[in-house]
Design a protein around this motif. Structure first.
Motif, PDB file in Angstrom:
ATOM      1  N   PHE A 178       0.839  -1.204   0.000  1.00 23.98           N
ATOM      2  CA  PHE A 178       0.000   0.000   0.000  1.00 23.98           C
ATOM      3  C   PHE A 178       0.875   1.255   0.000  1.00 23.98           C
ATOM      4  CE2 PHE A 178      -3.646  -2.250   2.510  1.00 23.98           C
ATOM      5  CZ  PHE A 178      -3.918  -3.027   1.399  1.00 23.98           C
ATOM      6  N   GLN A 179       1.901   1.221   0.849  1.00 22.57           N
ATOM      7  CA  GLN A 179       2.797   2.372   0.949  1.00 22.57           C
ATOM      8  C   GLN A 179       3.504   2.625  -0.382  1.00 22.57           C
ATOM      9  OE1 GLN A 179       6.290   2.005   3.521  1.00 22.57           O
ATOM     10  NE2 GLN A 179       5.962   4.094   4.239  1.00 22.57           N
ATOM     11  N   ALA A 180       3.902   1.547  -1.054  1.00 24.13           N
ATOM     12  CA  ALA A 180       4.572   1.691  -2.348  1.00 24.13           C
ATOM     13  C   ALA A 180       3.639   2.332  -3.373  1.00 24.13           C
ATOM     14  CB  ALA A 180       5.054   0.330  -2.843  1.00 24.13           C
ATOM     15  N   LEU A 181       2.349   1.995  -3.316  1.00 20.70           N
ATOM     16  CA  LEU A 181       1.377   2.606  -4.226  1.00 20.70           C
ATOM     17  C   LEU A 181       1.287   4.112  -3.987  1.00 20.70           C
ATOM     18  CD1 LEU A 181      -1.620   0.069  -4.184  1.00 20.70           C
ATOM     19  CD2 LEU A 181       0.000   0.453  -6.039  1.00 20.70           C
ATOM     20  N   VAL A 182       1.217   4.481  -2.713  1.00 17.81           N
ATOM     21  CA  VAL A 182       1.125   5.905  -2.374  1.00 17.81           C
ATOM     22  C   VAL A 182       2.382   6.640  -2.816  1.00 17.81           C
ATOM     23  CG1 VAL A 182       0.984   7.560  -0.466  1.00 17.81           C
ATOM     24  CG2 VAL A 182      -0.452   5.512  -0.439  1.00 17.81           C
ATOM     25  N   GLU A 183       3.541   6.056  -2.542  1.00 18.57           N
ATOM     26  CA  GLU A 183       4.803   6.705  -2.904  1.00 18.57           C
ATOM     27  C   GLU A 183       4.961   6.824  -4.422  1.00 18.57           C
ATOM     28  OE1 GLU A 183       7.799   4.458  -0.907  1.00 18.57           O
ATOM     29  OE2 GLU A 183       7.324   5.300   1.069  1.00 18.57           O
ATOM     30  N   SER A 184       4.435   5.853  -5.152  1.00 20.27           N
ATOM     31  CA  SER A 184       4.484   5.922  -6.620  1.00 20.27           C
ATOM     32  C   SER A 184       3.657   7.098  -7.120  1.00 20.27           C
ATOM     33  CB  SER A 184       3.955   4.622  -7.228  1.00 20.27           C
ATOM     34  OG  SER A 184       4.769   3.531  -6.867  1.00 20.27           O
ATOM     35  N   SER A 185       2.515   7.294  -6.487  1.00 17.76           N
ATOM     36  CA  SER A 185       1.648   8.412  -6.860  1.00 17.76           C
ATOM     37  C   SER A 185       2.318   9.746  -6.552  1.00 17.76           C
ATOM     38  CB  SER A 185       0.319   8.296  -6.107  1.00 17.76           C
ATOM     39  OG  SER A 185      -0.594   9.285  -6.523  1.00 17.76           O
ATOM     40  N   LEU A 186       2.967   9.821  -5.400  1.00 22.88           N
ATOM     41  CA  LEU A 186       3.695  11.044  -5.032  1.00 22.88           C
ATOM     42  C   LEU A 186       4.796  11.343  -6.045  1.00 22.88           C
ATOM     43  CD1 LEU A 186       4.066  10.430  -1.178  1.00 22.88           C
ATOM     44  CD2 LEU A 186       2.645  12.184  -2.257  1.00 22.88           C
ATOM     45  N   LEU A 187       5.476  10.293  -6.472  1.00 20.80           N
ATOM     46  CA  LEU A 187       6.565  10.443  -7.435  1.00 20.80           C
ATOM     47  C   LEU A 187       6.066  11.034  -8.753  1.00 20.80           C
ATOM     48  CD1 LEU A 187       9.600   9.805  -7.987  1.00 20.80           C
ATOM     49  CD2 LEU A 187       8.844   7.597  -8.888  1.00 20.80           C
ATOM     50  N   LEU A 188       4.813  10.733  -9.069  1.00 19.99           N
ATOM     51  CA  LEU A 188       4.237  11.218 -10.322  1.00 19.99           C
ATOM     52  C   LEU A 188       3.508  12.553 -10.155  1.00 19.99           C
ATOM     53  CD1 LEU A 188       2.941   7.819 -11.741  1.00 19.99           C
ATOM     54  CD2 LEU A 188       5.001   9.076 -12.383  1.00 19.99           C
ATOM     55  N   GLY A 189       3.721  13.193  -8.995  1.00 18.26           N
ATOM     56  CA  GLY A 189       3.234  14.554  -8.820  1.00 18.26           C
ATOM     57  C   GLY A 189       1.873  14.706  -8.175  1.00 18.26           C
ATOM     58  N   ILE A 190       1.325  13.631  -7.627  1.00 19.30           N
ATOM     59  CA  ILE A 190       0.017  13.701  -6.966  1.00 19.30           C
ATOM     60  C   ILE A 190       0.231  13.996  -5.483  1.00 19.30           C
ATOM     61  CG2 ILE A 190      -2.170  12.510  -6.584  1.00 19.30           C
ATOM     62  CD1 ILE A 190      -1.462  12.902  -9.540  1.00 19.30           C
ATOM     63  N   ASP A 191      -0.591  14.864  -4.906  1.00 22.33           N
ATOM     64  CA  ASP A 191      -0.429  15.191  -3.487  1.00 22.33           C
ATOM     65  C   ASP A 191      -0.731  13.977  -2.615  1.00 22.33           C
ATOM     66  OD1 ASP A 191      -3.362  15.549  -2.155  1.00 22.33           O
ATOM     67  OD2 ASP A 191      -3.403  16.183  -4.257  1.00 22.33           O
ATOM     68  N   HIS A 192      -0.256  14.027  -1.359  1.00 18.28           N
ATOM     69  CA  HIS A 192      -0.315  12.855  -0.484  1.00 18.28           C
ATOM     70  C   HIS A 192      -1.751  12.404  -0.205  1.00 18.28           C
ATOM     71  CE1 HIS A 192       0.107  10.262   3.043  1.00 18.28           C
ATOM     72  NE2 HIS A 192       1.363  10.088   2.665  1.00 18.28           N
ATOM     73  N   LYS A 193      -2.636  13.332   0.106  1.00 18.19           N
ATOM     74  CA  LYS A 193      -4.015  12.963   0.431  1.00 18.19           C
ATOM     75  C   LYS A 193      -4.692  12.278  -0.751  1.00 18.19           C
ATOM     76  CE  LYS A 193      -8.292  14.843   2.381  1.00 18.19           C
ATOM     77  NZ  LYS A 193      -8.963  16.072   2.909  1.00 18.19           N
ATOM     78  N   THR A 194      -4.506  12.848  -1.928  1.00 18.31           N
ATOM     79  CA  THR A 194      -5.098  12.251  -3.132  1.00 18.31           C
ATOM     80  C   THR A 194      -4.439  10.913  -3.448  1.00 18.31           C
ATOM     81  OG1 THR A 194      -5.551  14.464  -4.012  1.00 18.31           O
ATOM     82  CG2 THR A 194      -5.623  12.634  -5.576  1.00 18.31           C
ATOM     83  N   SER A 195      -3.131  10.832  -3.230  1.00 19.94           N
ATOM     84  CA  SER A 195      -2.402   9.584  -3.479  1.00 19.94           C
ATOM     85  C   SER A 195      -2.956   8.449  -2.625  1.00 19.94           C
ATOM     86  CB  SER A 195      -0.908   9.777  -3.178  1.00 19.94           C
ATOM     87  OG  SER A 195      -0.326  10.692  -4.072  1.00 19.94           O
ATOM     88  N   ALA A 196      -3.212   8.757  -1.352  1.00 18.39           N
ATOM     89  CA  ALA A 196      -3.752   7.737  -0.448  1.00 18.39           C
ATOM     90  C   ALA A 196      -5.136   7.282  -0.905  1.00 18.39           C
ATOM     91  CB  ALA A 196      -3.811   8.283   0.974  1.00 18.39           C
ATOM     92  N   LYS A 197      -5.962   8.240  -1.343  1.00 15.05           N
ATOM     93  CA  LYS A 197      -7.309   7.891  -1.821  1.00 15.05           C
ATOM     94  C   LYS A 197      -7.234   7.046  -3.091  1.00 15.05           C
ATOM     95  CE  LYS A 197      -9.978  11.740   0.107  1.00 15.05           C
ATOM     96  NZ  LYS A 197     -10.838  12.912  -0.205  1.00 15.05           N
ATOM     97  N   LEU A 198      -6.320   7.405  -3.981  1.00  8.43           N
ATOM     98  CA  LEU A 198      -6.151   6.636  -5.217  1.00  8.43           C
ATOM     99  C   LEU A 198      -5.726   5.203  -4.917  1.00  8.43           C
ATOM    100  CD1 LEU A 198      -4.288   9.212  -7.504  1.00  8.43           C
ATOM    101  CD2 LEU A 198      -6.535   8.213  -7.954  1.00  8.43           C
ATOM    102  N   ALA A 199      -4.746   5.065  -4.029  1.00 12.94           N
ATOM    103  CA  ALA A 199      -4.237   3.731  -3.687  1.00 12.94           C
ATOM    104  C   ALA A 199      -5.330   2.894  -3.033  1.00 12.94           C
ATOM    105  CB  ALA A 199      -3.030   3.854  -2.762  1.00 12.94           C
ATOM    106  N   HIS A 200      -6.013   3.488  -2.056  1.00 16.31           N
ATOM    107  CA  HIS A 200      -7.069   2.755  -1.346  1.00 16.31           C
ATOM    108  C   HIS A 200      -8.191   2.357  -2.294  1.00 16.31           C
ATOM    109  CE1 HIS A 200     -10.674   2.216   1.166  1.00 16.31           C
ATOM    110  NE2 HIS A 200      -9.825   1.766   2.077  1.00 16.31           N
TER     111      HIS A 200
END
Length: 273
Positions: A178-200
């Motif tokens: 799960f954490q790797a999904l969030v970090e991948s989203s952050l790497l691609l320029g998505i903010d943390h809150k949105t990244s967590a929602k996308l991953a979940h």
């Protein structure tokens, strides 16, 4: 059903909560004993459980005696059971890596079960494998499957599978993914809150799809893998980085760690004979 917990830590509390929520037993029929008077008082006040003055009192009152003790204390606690009669009762081992043979040695002829609820059990979505020795009768098995069933998915398996299940149901590697999904989203320029929602949301959606055809994960991969498409490139990248081998390796390491506990206990028991 009368249930006793020797040790009133986190596992005992989770079990107590789920047993009460499912009406499997009444508060007055759940007995606890712990070396910590403060902890017993907490359990008594919060859940209206019956606190016992010692293990003898608990064993005399309970039909199912749950040994909720640390693995490194299991041998000493098993020895304390020797003086008592367990006729018509079942000992339930709730300690990582502790084989039923430990309790069978100190309480010969006793009905013994072994299980270890995983952390999601606290919200009723755990996976619990339960093993029984030959002395546990059908009614006792049914009762214990009901107890553990209140915590999630409950499976009856041979004890030789319990160490593997303990590793496979540990949530650590899943949370790391799960954490790797969030970090991948952050790497691609998505903010943390949105990244967590996308991953979940992605994980939740994939699980819902998987539920409809739980035995065919390969089919799901095939469906999403358009030749030359995004998923194919993603899966290729994972394979280049030995993704599957890494996942298998981490669960094997968990299994070996749990098995080491069991092997050490078994070796000690052999040396005592």
């Amino acid at each position: 059903m009368k249930i006793g917990f020797i040790g009133s830590g986190a596992i005992s509390e989770i079990l107590s909560q789920k047993i009460l929520e499912s009406n499997t037993a009444k508060p007055q029929d759940i007995f606890i004993y712990d070396m910590s008077a403060e902890r017993m008082e907490y359990m008594r006040e919060k859940y209206s459980l019956s606190a016992c003055v010692n293990t003898e009192e608990l064993i005399s009152k309970a039909e199912y005696v749950f040994m909720c003790v640390r693995s490194d204390n299991a041998i000493d606690m098993a020895k304390t059971l020797r003086p008592y009669s367990f006729e018509g009762k079942t000992i339930v081992s709730i300690s990582s890596g502790i084989p039923m043979a430990l309790y069978e040695k100190y309480v010969p002829g006793a009905a013994v079960a072994r299980a270890l609820p995983n952390p999601p059990s606290r919200i009723g979505h755990g996976v619990i494998a339960v093993a029984f020795n030959s002395k546990v009768n059908a009614a006792q098995k049914e009762d214990l499957m009901k107890v553990f069933g209140a915590m999630g998915t409950c499976l009856s398996l041979g004890e030789d599978k319990i160490n593997a299940i303990t590793s496979l149901t540990g949530p650590g590697p899943v949370y790391a993914f799960f954490q790797a999904l969030v970090e991948s989203s952050l790497l691609l320029g998505i903010d943390h809150k949105t990244s967590a929602k996308l991953a979940h949301g992605t994980v939740e959606g994939c699980l819902k799809v998987w539920e409809k055809n739980i035995d065919d994960i390969s089919g799901l991969l095939a469906e999403t893998s358009t030749p030359g498409g995004i998923s194919v490139r993603q899966l290729y990248s994972l394979e280049q980085d030995s993704f599957k081998a890494s996942v298998k390796g981490c669960y094997e390491e968990g299994f070996l760690r749990t098995k080491a506990y069991s092997d050490n206990i078994s070796k000690m028991l052999e040396e005592m004979n």
